[in-house]
Design an enzyme around this catalytic site. Structure first.
Site, PDB file in Angstrom:
ATOM      1  CG  HIS A  63      56.286  96.994  29.329  1.00 14.09           C
ATOM      2  ND1 HIS A  63      55.280  97.132  28.410  1.00 14.09           N
ATOM      3  CD2 HIS A  63      57.446  97.104  28.638  1.00 14.09           C
ATOM      4  CE1 HIS A  63      55.797  97.305  27.205  1.00 14.09           C
ATOM      5  NE2 HIS A  63      57.119  97.292  27.320  1.00 14.09           N
ATOM      6  CB  ALA A  66      48.652  94.588  23.069  1.00 19.65           C
ATOM      7  CD  GLU A  72      59.653  98.849  25.511  1.00 20.20           C
ATOM      8  OE1 GLU A  72      60.725  99.038  24.876  1.00 20.20           O
ATOM      9  OE2 GLU A  72      59.048  97.770  25.501  1.00 20.20           O
ATOM     10  N   PRO A 115      46.682 100.917  24.606  1.00 15.58           N
ATOM     11  CG  PRO A 115      46.805  99.129  23.126  1.00 15.58           C
ATOM     12  CD  PRO A 115      47.474 100.426  23.474  1.00 15.58           C
ATOM     13  CG  ASN A 116      42.988  96.794  26.413  1.00 12.97           C
ATOM     14  OD1 ASN A 116      41.790  96.981  26.263  1.00 12.97           O
ATOM     15  ND2 ASN A 116      43.704  96.116  25.537  1.00 12.97           N
ATOM     16  CG  ASN A 136      52.455 100.558  29.323  1.00 15.52           C
ATOM     17  OD1 ASN A 136      52.565  99.742  28.400  1.00 15.52           O
ATOM     18  ND2 ASN A 136      52.039 100.209  30.527  1.00 15.52           N
ATOM     19  CE1 TYR A 141      49.550  94.509  32.608  1.00 20.59           C
ATOM     20  CE2 TYR A 141      47.371  93.517  32.469  1.00 20.59           C
ATOM     21  CZ  TYR A 141      48.618  93.730  31.934  1.00 20.59           C
ATOM     22  OH  TYR A 141      48.964  93.164  30.728  1.00 20.59           O
ATOM     23  NE  ARG A 164      44.690  94.982  30.518  1.00 20.19           N
ATOM     24  CZ  ARG A 164      45.754  95.325  29.839  1.00 20.19           C
ATOM     25  NH1 ARG A 164      46.352  96.470  30.068  1.00 20.19           N
ATOM     26  NH2 ARG A 164      46.235  94.515  28.919  1.00 20.19           N
ATOM     27  NE  ARG A 222      51.738  89.227  31.602  1.00 17.73           N
ATOM     28  CZ  ARG A 222      50.866  90.133  31.171  1.00 17.73           C
ATOM     29  NH1 ARG A 222      51.227  91.402  31.030  1.00 17.73           N
ATOM     30  NH2 ARG A 222      49.634  89.770  30.883  1.00 17.73           N
TER      31      ARG A 222
HETATM   32  C1  DQA Z   1      51.883  95.990  29.412  1.00 14.53           C
HETATM   33  C2  DQA Z   1      52.344  94.604  28.940  1.00 14.53           C
HETATM   34  C3  DQA Z   1      51.745  94.271  27.581  1.00 14.53           C
HETATM   35  O1  DQA Z   1      52.164  92.985  27.167  1.00 14.53           O
HETATM   36  C4  DQA Z   1      50.228  94.277  27.667  1.00 14.53           C
HETATM   37  O2  DQA Z   1      49.670  94.024  26.400  1.00 14.53           O
HETATM   38  C5  DQA Z   1      49.693  95.522  28.265  1.00 14.53           C
HETATM   39  C6  DQA Z   1      50.369  96.114  29.399  1.00 14.53           C
HETATM   40  C7  DQA Z   1      52.347  96.289  30.848  1.00 14.53           C
HETATM   41  O3  DQA Z   1      52.274  97.465  31.246  1.00 14.53           O
HETATM   42  O4  DQA Z   1      52.736  95.387  31.592  1.00 14.53           O
HETATM   43  O5  DQA Z   1      48.632  96.014  27.863  1.00 14.53           O
HETATM   44  O6  DQA Z   1      52.455  96.970  28.557  1.00 14.53           O
END
Ligand code: DQA
Length: 146
Positions: A100, A77, A98, A9-10, A74, A22, A17, A107
């Site tokens: 990020h 959240a 995994e 998501p996102n 990735n 990011y 964003r 964070r």
């Molecule tokens: C994320 C870190 C997560 O905590 C966050 O909710 C994201 C992006 C990252 O790529 O740093 O959406 O996965």
């Protein structure tokens, strides 16, 4: 070699964003770099982004059915609370890396815990776009060593 990259998501909003966290690179840019590197190695790579938990669960299950060798994930959240995604990863054979973009341990407290970490092959956090690249590079190197 078949690799599936799953963005949660996102991540479709990358570039716009919270760029201070990011960066300015878009999802299309990330996918293009990964594709270029995979092509150099003759590896097939596919991409999927969804904001929906069930779609991600389906994608993880289907990756196994479609005989992918590796998944780069990735989960956004969902990393921090999706037991459904965790169980999907635990249920399948292909190893999951995994990734990020941000360093989740630097964070907010709620990002420090990954419910998927115990069932993935490994985790890369905090290298920005290079987190994805490092995952791909690890897959390439591991495959060559076999
Ligand atoms: C994320 C870190 C997560 O905590 C966050 O909710 C994201 C992006 C990252 O790529 O740093 O959406 O996965």
């Amino acid at each position: 070699m078949k690799i599936l990259v799953i963005h949660g998501p996102n991540l479709n909003l990358l570039g716009m964003r919270e760029p201070e966290i990011y960066g300015h690179t878009t999802l299309e840019d990330i996918n293009a770099s990964l594709k270029a590197r995979a092509s150099e190695e003759g590896a097939s790579i596919n991409f999927l982004q969804s904001n929906h938990e069930g779609v991600l669960v389906d994608a993880i299950q289907e990756a196994a059915t479609n005989q992918y060798d590796y998944i780069i994930l990735n989960a956004g959240a969902f990393t921090h609370y999706s037991i459904a995604i965790r169980d999907a990863i635990a249920a399948i054979k292909p190893p999951v890396i995994e990734v990020h973009l941000s360093n989740i341990y630097q964070r907010e407290e709620f990002r420090h815990h990954s419910v998927i970490a115990p069932v993935v092959m490994g985790q890369i956090s905090g290298l920005g776009v290079e987190s994805y690249m490092a995952a791909l590079e690890a897959i390439i190197r591991k495959t060559k060593k076999r």
